[in-house]
Design an enzyme around this catalytic site. Structure first.
Site, PDB file in Angstrom:
ATOM      1  N   ASN A  75      47.047 -14.198  86.705  1.00 55.07           N
ATOM      2  CA  ASN A  75      46.924 -13.829  85.131  1.00 55.07           C
ATOM      3  C   ASN A  75      45.366 -13.145  85.224  1.00 55.07           C
ATOM      4  O   ASN A  75      44.754 -13.617  86.470  1.00 55.07           O
ATOM      5  CB  ASN A  75      46.895 -14.641  84.033  1.00 55.07           C
ATOM      6  CG  ASN A  75      45.930 -15.880  84.122  1.00 55.07           C
ATOM      7  OD1 ASN A  75      45.750 -16.053  84.283  1.00 55.07           O
ATOM      8  ND2 ASN A  75      46.787 -17.068  84.017  1.00 55.07           N
ATOM      9  N   ASP A 110      53.163 -20.624  82.510  1.00 57.27           N
ATOM     10  CA  ASP A 110      54.226 -20.544  81.935  1.00 57.27           C
ATOM     11  C   ASP A 110      55.199 -20.841  82.707  1.00 57.27           C
ATOM     12  O   ASP A 110      56.152 -22.137  82.254  1.00 57.27           O
ATOM     13  CB  ASP A 110      54.404 -20.251  80.520  1.00 57.27           C
ATOM     14  CG  ASP A 110      53.345 -20.454  79.498  1.00 57.27           C
ATOM     15  OD1 ASP A 110      52.765 -21.417  79.288  1.00 57.27           O
ATOM     16  OD2 ASP A 110      53.173 -19.078  78.790  1.00 57.27           O
ATOM     17  N   LYS A 141      58.550 -12.830 103.324  1.00 55.99           N
ATOM     18  CA  LYS A 141      58.389 -11.592 102.915  1.00 55.99           C
ATOM     19  C   LYS A 141      59.234 -11.115 102.363  1.00 55.99           C
ATOM     20  O   LYS A 141      60.599 -10.272 103.364  1.00 55.99           O
ATOM     21  CB  LYS A 141      57.393 -10.802 103.728  1.00 55.99           C
ATOM     22  CG  LYS A 141      56.701  -9.580 102.563  1.00 55.99           C
ATOM     23  CD  LYS A 141      55.169  -8.947 103.548  1.00 55.99           C
ATOM     24  CE  LYS A 141      55.357  -7.184 103.127  1.00 55.99           C
ATOM     25  NZ  LYS A 141      54.294  -6.900 103.322  1.00 55.99           N
ATOM     26  N   PRO A 160      55.188 -27.812  84.711  1.00 49.89           N
ATOM     27  CA  PRO A 160      54.850 -28.678  83.287  1.00 49.89           C
ATOM     28  C   PRO A 160      53.729 -27.912  82.586  1.00 49.89           C
ATOM     29  O   PRO A 160      52.769 -27.355  82.550  1.00 49.89           O
ATOM     30  CB  PRO A 160      54.500 -29.947  84.333  1.00 49.89           C
ATOM     31  CG  PRO A 160      53.922 -29.158  85.793  1.00 49.89           C
ATOM     32  CD  PRO A 160      54.490 -28.072  85.383  1.00 49.89           C
ATOM     33  N   ASP A 161      53.640 -28.476  81.103  1.00 54.93           N
ATOM     34  CA  ASP A 161      51.596 -28.341  80.379  1.00 54.93           C
ATOM     35  C   ASP A 161      51.118 -29.568  80.923  1.00 54.93           C
ATOM     36  O   ASP A 161      51.507 -30.622  80.309  1.00 54.93           O
ATOM     37  CB  ASP A 161      52.419 -28.134  78.653  1.00 54.93           C
ATOM     38  CG  ASP A 161      51.564 -27.672  77.917  1.00 54.93           C
ATOM     39  OD1 ASP A 161      50.626 -28.772  78.292  1.00 54.93           O
ATOM     40  OD2 ASP A 161      51.875 -27.110  76.702  1.00 54.93           O
ATOM     41  N   PHE A 169      41.992 -25.172  75.272  1.00 61.18           N
ATOM     42  CA  PHE A 169      41.381 -23.882  75.024  1.00 61.18           C
ATOM     43  C   PHE A 169      42.600 -23.160  74.451  1.00 61.18           C
ATOM     44  O   PHE A 169      43.654 -23.594  74.824  1.00 61.18           O
ATOM     45  CB  PHE A 169      40.797 -23.065  76.140  1.00 61.18           C
ATOM     46  CG  PHE A 169      39.458 -23.444  76.131  1.00 61.18           C
ATOM     47  CD1 PHE A 169      38.593 -24.502  76.020  1.00 61.18           C
ATOM     48  CD2 PHE A 169      38.467 -22.454  75.885  1.00 61.18           C
ATOM     49  CE1 PHE A 169      37.711 -24.432  76.067  1.00 61.18           C
ATOM     50  CE2 PHE A 169      36.917 -22.516  75.767  1.00 61.18           C
ATOM     51  CZ  PHE A 169      36.344 -24.191  75.905  1.00 61.18           C
ATOM     52  N   LYS A 176      48.663 -25.032  67.469  1.00 65.11           N
ATOM     53  CA  LYS A 176      49.065 -24.466  69.278  1.00 65.11           C
ATOM     54  C   LYS A 176      48.321 -26.646  69.566  1.00 65.11           C
ATOM     55  O   LYS A 176      48.283 -27.738  69.978  1.00 65.11           O
ATOM     56  CB  LYS A 176      47.900 -24.303  69.616  1.00 65.11           C
ATOM     57  CG  LYS A 176      48.449 -24.273  71.488  1.00 65.11           C
ATOM     58  CD  LYS A 176      48.003 -22.843  71.797  1.00 65.11           C
ATOM     59  CE  LYS A 176      48.764 -21.021  72.035  1.00 65.11           C
ATOM     60  NZ  LYS A 176      48.495 -20.502  72.896  1.00 65.11           N
TER      61      LYS A 176
HETATM   62  N1  CTP Z   1      48.089 -25.654  79.030  1.00 68.35           N
HETATM   63  C1  CTP Z   1      47.855 -26.415  80.212  1.00 68.35           C
HETATM   64  N2  CTP Z   1      49.823 -26.610  80.832  1.00 68.35           N
HETATM   65  C2  CTP Z   1      50.346 -25.249  80.918  1.00 68.35           C
HETATM   66  C3  CTP Z   1      50.219 -24.519  79.361  1.00 68.35           C
HETATM   67  C4  CTP Z   1      48.873 -24.732  78.901  1.00 68.35           C
HETATM   68  O1  CTP Z   1      47.489 -27.249  80.579  1.00 68.35           O
HETATM   69  N3  CTP Z   1      51.686 -25.052  81.671  1.00 68.35           N
HETATM   70  C5  CTP Z   1      47.334 -25.654  78.546  1.00 68.35           C
HETATM   71  C6  CTP Z   1      45.469 -24.391  79.065  1.00 68.35           C
HETATM   72  O2  CTP Z   1      44.459 -25.155  79.499  1.00 68.35           O
HETATM   73  C7  CTP Z   1      44.758 -24.842  77.262  1.00 68.35           C
HETATM   74  C8  CTP Z   1      45.888 -24.624  76.702  1.00 68.35           C
HETATM   75  O3  CTP Z   1      47.201 -25.894  76.933  1.00 68.35           O
HETATM   76  O4  CTP Z   1      44.029 -25.221  77.244  1.00 68.35           O
HETATM   77  C9  CTP Z   1      46.414 -23.961  75.421  1.00 68.35           C
HETATM   78  O5  CTP Z   1      46.627 -22.444  76.212  1.00 68.35           O
HETATM   79  P1  CTP Z   1      48.099 -21.367  75.916  1.00 68.35           P
HETATM   80  O6  CTP Z   1      48.589 -20.514  77.501  1.00 68.35           O
HETATM   81  O7  CTP Z   1      47.144 -20.855  75.431  1.00 68.35           O
HETATM   82  O8  CTP Z   1      49.547 -22.465  76.066  1.00 68.35           O
HETATM   83  P2  CTP Z   1      50.923 -22.212  75.187  1.00 68.35           P
HETATM   84  O9  CTP Z   1      51.533 -23.868  75.517  1.00 68.35           O
HETATM   85  O10 CTP Z   1      51.033 -21.797  77.376  1.00 68.35           O
HETATM   86  O11 CTP Z   1      51.288 -21.279  74.802  1.00 68.35           O
HETATM   87  P3  CTP Z   1      51.416 -19.369  74.512  1.00 68.35           P
HETATM   88  O12 CTP Z   1      53.202 -19.308  74.459  1.00 68.35           O
HETATM   89  O13 CTP Z   1      51.360 -18.697  73.452  1.00 68.35           O
HETATM   90  O14 CTP Z   1      51.519 -19.175  76.281  1.00 68.35           O
END
Ligand code: CTP
Length: 402
Positions: free
Chosen positions: A209, A278, A288, A306-307, A324, A338
């Site tokens: 990204n 995500d 390749k 994982p989040d 953030f 969020k």
């Molecule tokens: N984040 C994280 N791990 C992920 C996704 C997000 O640690 N897999 C953290 C980011 O570093 C940021 C926060 O979660 O601090 C919000 O990230 P964002 O991409 O806006 O959140 P998402 O949960 O991915 O929501 P969206 O559906 O808007 O993408």
């Protein structure tokens, strides 16, 4: 500007590292500092006062008896307005003089007669640095409250390799900037994620990204300047590591997750700035992917990553977690939603696509008590403000203020 309004006396003593002070002066002046150059006689053998005058934009002083000082009080007047005296390079001989309070020329007299902090940046040959007398003198000046920056290790002008090299101009500049910052996070351990992640499709292609990493790196720098021990876990970005920060490079979200989970037990504060992918491709191709006439277009199965932030926030004894969020619309709604979903006390929201890669940013703080917008600012200055806001809220850091 980082050093706007700061008055510095920059003293040069004799040594080949004097060439580095031309660049250091340029950096200090560019950052808004007023730089008054004072040189020892020996320093003028290595770089001319004319060069230093042109770079600092002010007359250079060498002699205690300079006729330009009508009251003959150069040793007092030149540092009267100073916020700090920086001696760079500081020779073995000059450090010995400082250790004994000697003042037999203008610069050493200014140092003894000063009413402001003194920073010295040693530069000498490895044997001179290791000499027991030098080590005694360095310990003495430290004891006397003088800040010693460096030295560095590496190849030296004499052809030897070892300790004693002067810090590079950029590192000296960073150390001077850090010196002026209040140490609101002293003793705190701060873990930060920054940049994008890269999820491979095959060995040469992948999904990433537009995150530049600038905001996360600026926060790491500001936290280090505030006295924290900073561990920065960075996705693929082309940014220099901020001075004093421990950096760990990763590529994928899973690697970032593993690095954070390993480090989080040692953290007091966790700031998740990374734009983590995500999803990743399930079973990325080991080779390749080739295109061939008549072949169907490639298609991929995705699995969720994982989040990282939510996982850290869920731990039994989590650090103070800051998230953030880059949103393209309805920040007020998504920001608070969020924050609650990730279960973090503080979430910093910004309108993402407008700020990616830019040097400035405009953010809103979301917390249980409500939303607070901050004015648009340069990312470095905004990072300093945000570190101040985080330090006020983080429980362990907060005890410093009570
Ligand atoms: N984040 C994280 N791990 C992920 C996704 C997000 O640690 N897999 C953290 C980011 O570093 C940021 C926060 O979660 O601090 C919000 O990230 P964002 O991409 O806006 O959140 P998402 O949960 O991915 O929501 P969206 O559906 O808007 O993408």
């Amino acid at each position: 500007m980082e050093l706007a309004g700061k008055h510095l006396v920059l003293g040069l003593t004799g040594g080949i590292a004097c060439y580095k002070i031309a660049e250091l002066t340029r950096l200090l002046v560019k950052a808004g500092a007023t730089v008054q150059i004072v040189m020892t006689e020996a320093a003028t053998q290595f770089i001319t006062p004319v060069t230093m005058q042109a770079l600092s934009g002010r007359p250079v002083y060498v002699s205690q008896w300079d006729a330009r000082m009508p009251n003959n009080m150069a040793h007092i007047d030149l540092s009267r307005e100073a916020d700090a005296i920086v001696v760079a390079p500081a020779s073995t001989d000059f450090i010995a003089k400082l250790a004994h309070g000697m003042c037999d020329d203008l610069l050493s007299t200014l140092c003894v007669a000063r009413d402001c902090p003194l920073l010295v940046v040693p530069a000498m040959n490895r044997q001179m640095w290791q000499n027991p007398a030098t080590q005694r003198n360095v310990a003495q000046v430290r004891d006397d409250g003088i800040e010693v920056l460096g030295p560095d290790s590496g190849s030296q002008a004499c052809g030897e390799v070892g300790d004693g090299r002067m810090l590079e101009p950029s590192a000296t500049f960073e150390a001077i900037c850090a010196f002026f910052q209040p140490k609101i996070l002293r003793g705190q351990r701060v873990l930060i994620t920054a940049g994008p992640t890269f999820e491979p499709l095959d060995p040469v292609r992948g999904i990433t990204n537009r995150s530049s990493g600038k905001m996360g790196f600026a926060l790491a720098r500001a936290a280090a300047q505030a006295g924290a021990d900073v561990h920065l876990v960075a996705g693929p970005v082309s940014l220099a590591t901020p001075w004093g920060v421990y950096r760990e490079d990763v590529q994928t979200a899973q690697q970032m997750y593993d690095a954070v989970m390993e480090a989080t037990a040692d953290a007091d504060i966790f700031i998740a700035v990374a734009a983590v992918a995500d999803w990743r491709v399930d079973h990325a191709s080991a080779h390749k992917i080739k295109k061939a006439p008549g072949q169907p277009l490639p298609s991929f199965d995705f699995v969720e990553n994982p989040d990282i932030l939510a996982s850290v926030a869920k731990l039994p004894n989590p650090p103070f977690c800051v998230g953030f969020a880059a949103e393209s619309a309805d920040l007020d709604v998504h920001g608070e939603e969020k924050r609650k979903r990730k279960n973090v006390p503080l979430l910093i929201g910004n309108l993402g696509p407008l700020t990616f890669g830019r040097d400035d940013n405009e953010v809103v703080l979301f917390e249980a008590s409500g939303a607070t917008p901050l004015p648009r600012a340069d990312k470095q200055l905004l990072a300093r403000t945000l570190i101040g806001e985080i330090a006020k809220r983080a429980p362990r850091a907060g005890t410093l203020f009570s």
